[in-house]
Design an enzyme around this catalytic site. Sequence first.
Site, PDB file in Angstrom:
ATOM      1  N   GLU A 108      59.871 140.875  68.759  1.00 21.76           N
ATOM      2  CA  GLU A 108      59.862 140.069  67.538  1.00 21.76           C
ATOM      3  C   GLU A 108      61.157 140.356  66.952  1.00 21.76           C
ATOM      4  OE1 GLU A 108      57.430 140.053  63.132  1.00 21.76           O
ATOM      5  OE2 GLU A 108      56.439 140.921  64.861  1.00 21.76           O
ATOM      6  N   HIS A 117      64.407 136.014  58.708  1.00 22.52           N
ATOM      7  CA  HIS A 117      63.658 135.745  59.961  1.00 22.52           C
ATOM      8  C   HIS A 117      64.615 134.435  60.399  1.00 22.52           C
ATOM      9  CE1 HIS A 117      60.434 138.208  59.091  1.00 22.52           C
ATOM     10  NE2 HIS A 117      59.827 138.078  60.260  1.00 22.52           N
ATOM     11  N   ASP A 169      47.612 153.742  74.053  1.00 24.29           N
ATOM     12  CA  ASP A 169      46.841 152.487  74.374  1.00 24.29           C
ATOM     13  C   ASP A 169      46.968 151.699  73.289  1.00 24.29           C
ATOM     14  OD1 ASP A 169      44.836 150.972  75.058  1.00 24.29           O
ATOM     15  OD2 ASP A 169      43.291 152.598  75.372  1.00 24.29           O
TER      16      ASP A 169
END
Length: 418
Positions: free
Chosen positions: A117, A413, A322
């Site tokens: 990302e 972004h 995990d």
Amino acid sequence: MAGKRSLTNAHLKSLLDHQDLESLERQLTPKTSPPAKHYLPHSTVSQRRVQRFWKGMGKAPHPDLLDDWTSANAESFDGNIENCIGSVKIPLGVAGPLRVNGLYAQGDYPLPLATSEAALVASYHRGACMISAAGGCTAMLLYQAVNRSPAFAFDSIISAGRFVVWAMESFEQFQEVANGTTNHGKLVDVGTTVEGNHVYLNFEFTTGDASGQNMVTIATQAVCDFIESNCPVTIKQLYVEGNLSGDKKASAQAYTSVRGRKVSAEVLIPAHILKKYVHTTPKQMTDYWKMSAIGGVLSGTMGVHGHFANGLAALYLATGQDAACVAESAIGVTRFELTDDGDLYASVSLPSVMVGTVGGGTGLPSQKASLELMGLYGSGHSGALAEVCAGLLLGGELSIIAALATGDFTRAHRKLAR
């Protein structure tokens, strides 16, 4: 699950534009001929077995999945995966360093973050740098407990009640049985939930420096075997996990108590540092936080925060945690306050950070290297890792809220994302 009429109709139109209902029904009908040919399972990982599995799939090894390094070091994955065919490469960035003044974490920590990302590492980097410029965050590991909740069915609520009485009297024996399965875990408490003729026992363990899910499962199974052999009440059904533990899902129980490591971190950011690093003011930050907090409440989120899952997922992937435990770990509270001196007080509280520095995926080559980069690999470092997690998320909250408060969020972004 409900859908609105407009969305339902739009979806139906896209399906029925090129086919009728009968053809859709045929498409959805189970098909047993020809039978599916299953891959032959392998739990042991070796270079030879990886090659055999590719051959069994009828495909040539893909060089981006089975590169030379992965093939030569296939044995290093043994015990962490089944049916191994290679490895997936995720870009790794580093943020910080983050200065942490904790009960266990002391110093400046590089933050390895594995993600695809764009803008994520940049955001956490500026948050970490801002915290460090303010002298670092104060972090405290508050509790540690990992639970497993076996479930028992009886013929009546009377039998269920008699079982609870016996179980409470037998807890010391449960501890002896459970503690005999591990050198690191300890059974420390048990809760009871009676629902009609069903009983859930919520066992709580400390797990040393491991995250501990497998550890507590094995220990709980040993206790269940003891119960099955010694319980004076007839048990109709017994399950090692009755889905009350909150394992790998956000739950109110974990939010209000602890699952994994409960940790909190705070920082006082002077106004001039906010202006220098994120071009905003403490008032702008607290104004946005107040409105976003209400938005979170209105949407029904578990806690109030901006994006805990972003930083946790990236750090978990980088350090061999995990990854599915992000579901339960990414809950908690972010709080901002404007101080009397016009500075910004910021804190995060996370009740369910599931992390470890031994066991699981922490010993995989790349993940071990990431932990070593932080100085947190091996025994004695899990408390520090939990405190660093809190500091990381605190930096992420400061950065994203600053971006949203100033209008930089979309611009960042647009600039950084593909």
